[in-house]
Design a protein around this motif. Sequence first.
Motif, PDB file in Angstrom:
ATOM      1  N   GLU A  88     -28.165   8.854-103.643  1.00  0.00           N
ATOM      2  CA  GLU A  88     -28.304   7.426-103.377  1.00  0.00           C
ATOM      3  C   GLU A  88     -29.697   6.938-103.765  1.00  0.00           C
ATOM      4  O   GLU A  88     -29.853   5.867-104.351  1.00  0.00           O
ATOM      5  CB  GLU A  88     -28.027   7.151-101.896  1.00  0.00           C
ATOM      6  CG  GLU A  88     -26.553   7.279-101.519  1.00  0.00           C
ATOM      7  CD  GLU A  88     -26.320   7.166-100.022  1.00  0.00           C
ATOM      8  OE1 GLU A  88     -27.320   7.185 -99.264  1.00  0.00           O
ATOM      9  OE2 GLU A  88     -25.156   7.051 -99.608  1.00  0.00           O
ATOM     10  N   ILE A  89     -30.717   7.729-103.454  1.00  0.00           N
ATOM     11  CA  ILE A  89     -32.087   7.359-103.830  1.00  0.00           C
ATOM     12  C   ILE A  89     -32.264   7.437-105.342  1.00  0.00           C
ATOM     13  O   ILE A  89     -32.918   6.586-105.950  1.00  0.00           O
ATOM     14  CB  ILE A  89     -33.102   8.257-103.092  1.00  0.00           C
ATOM     15  CG1 ILE A  89     -33.104   7.907-101.597  1.00  0.00           C
ATOM     16  CG2 ILE A  89     -34.503   8.115-103.683  1.00  0.00           C
ATOM     17  CD1 ILE A  89     -34.007   8.785-100.764  1.00  0.00           C
ATOM     18  N   ALA A  90     -31.647   8.435-105.966  1.00  0.00           N
ATOM     19  CA  ALA A  90     -31.746   8.546-107.432  1.00  0.00           C
ATOM     20  C   ALA A  90     -31.103   7.356-108.127  1.00  0.00           C
ATOM     21  O   ALA A  90     -31.548   6.932-109.198  1.00  0.00           O
ATOM     22  CB  ALA A  90     -31.093   9.842-107.899  1.00  0.00           C
ATOM     23  N   MET A 105     -39.027  10.621-102.772  1.00  0.00           N
ATOM     24  CA  MET A 105     -38.835  10.938-104.189  1.00  0.00           C
ATOM     25  C   MET A 105     -39.976  11.763-104.746  1.00  0.00           C
ATOM     26  O   MET A 105     -39.769  12.786-105.413  1.00  0.00           O
ATOM     27  CB  MET A 105     -38.712   9.638-104.999  1.00  0.00           C
ATOM     28  CG  MET A 105     -37.310   9.159-105.239  1.00  0.00           C
ATOM     29  SD  MET A 105     -37.327   7.810-106.430  1.00  0.00           S
ATOM     30  CE  MET A 105     -38.064   8.627-107.842  1.00  0.00           C
ATOM     31  N   VAL A 106     -41.198  11.332-104.478  1.00  0.00           N
ATOM     32  CA  VAL A 106     -42.359  12.018-105.047  1.00  0.00           C
ATOM     33  C   VAL A 106     -42.490  13.424-104.461  1.00  0.00           C
ATOM     34  O   VAL A 106     -42.949  14.351-105.140  1.00  0.00           O
ATOM     35  CB  VAL A 106     -43.634  11.184-104.808  1.00  0.00           C
ATOM     36  CG1 VAL A 106     -44.881  11.944-105.232  1.00  0.00           C
ATOM     37  CG2 VAL A 106     -43.541   9.862-105.577  1.00  0.00           C
ATOM     38  N   ARG A 107     -42.048  13.593-103.228  1.00  0.00           N
ATOM     39  CA  ARG A 107     -42.109  14.920-102.622  1.00  0.00           C
ATOM     40  C   ARG A 107     -40.978  15.821-103.106  1.00  0.00           C
ATOM     41  O   ARG A 107     -41.179  17.003-103.376  1.00  0.00           O
ATOM     42  CB  ARG A 107     -42.053  14.793-101.091  1.00  0.00           C
ATOM     43  CG  ARG A 107     -42.177  16.134-100.359  1.00  0.00           C
ATOM     44  CD  ARG A 107     -42.282  15.947 -98.847  1.00  0.00           C
ATOM     45  NE  ARG A 107     -41.060  15.409 -98.260  1.00  0.00           N
ATOM     46  CZ  ARG A 107     -40.921  14.174 -97.818  1.00  0.00           C
ATOM     47  NH1 ARG A 107     -41.933  13.315 -97.904  1.00  0.00           N
ATOM     48  NH2 ARG A 107     -39.775  13.763 -97.300  1.00  0.00           N
ATOM     49  N   LEU A 148     -38.878   5.492-112.068  1.00  0.00           N
ATOM     50  CA  LEU A 148     -37.650   5.504-112.870  1.00  0.00           C
ATOM     51  C   LEU A 148     -37.636   6.720-113.785  1.00  0.00           C
ATOM     52  O   LEU A 148     -36.612   7.409-113.923  1.00  0.00           O
ATOM     53  CB  LEU A 148     -37.537   4.216-113.681  1.00  0.00           C
ATOM     54  CG  LEU A 148     -36.309   4.074-114.585  1.00  0.00           C
ATOM     55  CD1 LEU A 148     -35.019   4.261-113.796  1.00  0.00           C
ATOM     56  CD2 LEU A 148     -36.322   2.711-115.278  1.00  0.00           C
ATOM     57  N   ASP A 149     -38.766   6.998-114.422  1.00  0.00           N
ATOM     58  CA  ASP A 149     -38.851   8.193-115.262  1.00  0.00           C
ATOM     59  C   ASP A 149     -38.630   9.456-114.436  1.00  0.00           C
ATOM     60  O   ASP A 149     -37.985  10.418-114.893  1.00  0.00           O
ATOM     61  CB  ASP A 149     -40.212   8.262-115.959  1.00  0.00           C
ATOM     62  CG  ASP A 149     -40.330   7.281-117.118  1.00  0.00           C
ATOM     63  OD1 ASP A 149     -39.347   6.563-117.393  1.00  0.00           O
ATOM     64  OD2 ASP A 149     -41.406   7.222-117.743  1.00  0.00           O
TER      65      ASP A 149
END
Length: 713
Positions: A88-90, A105-107, A148-149
């Motif tokens: 869902e986050i992706a 996300m960053v983690r 996004l990348d």
Amino acid sequence: MPTAKQTTKTVPPLKVCILWHMHQPDYRDPISGQTLLPWTWLHGIKDYGEMLATVAETGARVTVNLVPSLLEQLERYVAGEDRDRWLEIAAQSPQALTPAERQFMVRQFFSVNEDTQIRANRRYHQLFLQRGAIPEETAADFSDQDLLDLQVWFLLAWTGSHLRRKSRLVADLLQQGENFSAEQKQELLKLCNQELNKVLETHRQLEEQGLIEISVTPYAHPILPLLCNLQTAQEPSPGLPLPAAAFRFPEDARLQIREGFKTAARLFGERPRGMWPAEGAVSVEAARLLREEGALWAATDEEILARSLDTGLGNRSLLYRIYDFEGLPLLFRDRELSDRIGFLYATWQTEEAVADLLRRLRQIADTAPGGTVAIILDGENCWERYPDNGYPFLRDFYQALQAEPRLELLRIKDALDQVETVPLARLAAGSWIRADFTTWIGHPEENLAWELLAQTRRDIIADEVTRALEKPDQPLSDLVRELLRAEGSDWFWWYGDEHVTAQADIFDRLFRLHLEGLYQLRQLPVPGRLQQAIKPVLKKATGFEPTACFTPQIDGRVGDYFEWLAAGRIDLATGGAMYSSRANLESLYFGYDDDHLYFRINEPELLKRLCRDNGFFEIRISSKQLYHLRYSFADNSLTILNESEVVGSGEAASGQVLELAAPLAALQIKVGESINLTCHAVRDGRENGRWPAEGHAGLCYRGRTLDENNWSV
């Protein structure tokens, strides 16, 4: 007179049976219904269909073992019934992410192999370095395009070799590398879902074609002997501390076995099937249940056979038979061959690895003509360490096996049809790990989990399991199914000190949620103890920081007692499944002054043996950039590289100990900066040792502030 050709006796080929074990526990929170970890979906894209595609391409015949808890998750994904937090986050637009979701996300979106996926791709590696050692502090620095990348690269990293070669979209995105659009991400997600939707049907098709045999594991991957009786844990480990609560429910073990077979019959058709019991764990009682429930065969590890035979395995040819224990055919995995594929060959050249494996199989064919060798291992996790997701190795290995007249690649059921089994009078209890059960019981965390499971079962379960066994044609109730899931081995795998994962807290929470769900199904109050974590908060590595700045003499000798007294220490020998024959580094000592980072290892002879003169030992340090501190035993030199570019040199000496001094200026490390590190032994261009076995260790360079913080009157 007969010719020489006529008098030559035909030597029967060695039967080679390969079993790939595919396994994921149920990651769905039974309370909220949300899937907390994405590994089933991700491995579905990268490995399950990928492995079958290589089988279909080469015509190999193998056995694929599937865990029912994995199969049920694949069904839910295909039906669109899974609410996966990661996916869902992706799928979300970066602009719509909350600060907490950005941190998540960053983690988490670098949860791939660092060497083969992150460092191998410029933009992904750039984002990894931008994250640094403390993602919570750097997430705010990621722009919407960065995020996004990152979303796209996380998905790309989980595409396998076949998808990368056959999909124009994936090939174009890999070539583009950065500045992806939202539309491209959605196309990639759609493609991944399409691939996942094919996995179950492809298994059905390949079994119908005779290329694969599908075997199963008991429903939720439980340790059967421990369900039958926790006391069994002391058979291979006398004196092992056991939980305070008794746990003896062979009826649960029987239902786990039966439901495993029922799941396979529902999805792939009714037929006799073999069973790889979870973790190869067997006992006399468990084996009898397997036989009674109709297992075509079962398999476990060679050390179990060694402990079951009066003579042990001094004669290795005894391993290459199919045995019969009280009517149950049993195979015993060749540990060396299996572990070489699982843990060693990933860093070898494909041609060299295949040649080594073929040479070893030919040697077995010489000593056990007509025998059966069982190669059994995890079919998911090792490929991320191989080039191109293991495709070149598997393709060449399958082809070489089929081209060798002295070897015959067979499904286990086919080998069983061709041989006479050998009676086995006694079966030792144990698993494929050390031939005991200490991975899942004995540690205080593990024992507490068993006590909570036992208490919950006493509070909640009356005669439901017995009634389920008496009515095999009826579907399991939610209550019984939840009990079976709580009995899975995966929750216990991550308790204790043996294995390390960044998601250990989630595994802990899922276990307690399964128990909590049982109380809720009964509409009973949930005991407060289930709200308390069993697993302490994960630390990157055990050990301690330096107590003061210091400047050692780099001479390779254990000199003055006080020289390294202030050093910090990182324990390297914890976490991860290691190649069983591999020696281990225990600790890395470290410290610093204003100008240098210092490292000391007390086992230089071990490193020299692993590296030899043509190899090197290196410490890889990453923060904003990645540096290699590369030590050569041949000329006693320390070279510092930023990626492949030499940026400096340091001091080094090897003798009683190995001491290294790396200038801080070359590493561009500032006071207060946290760094991650791993240690590697490299020989002949391939990794021959890695510490920690999984993940990385961490340290913080505090400079003179360390002295200031530790100063006292």
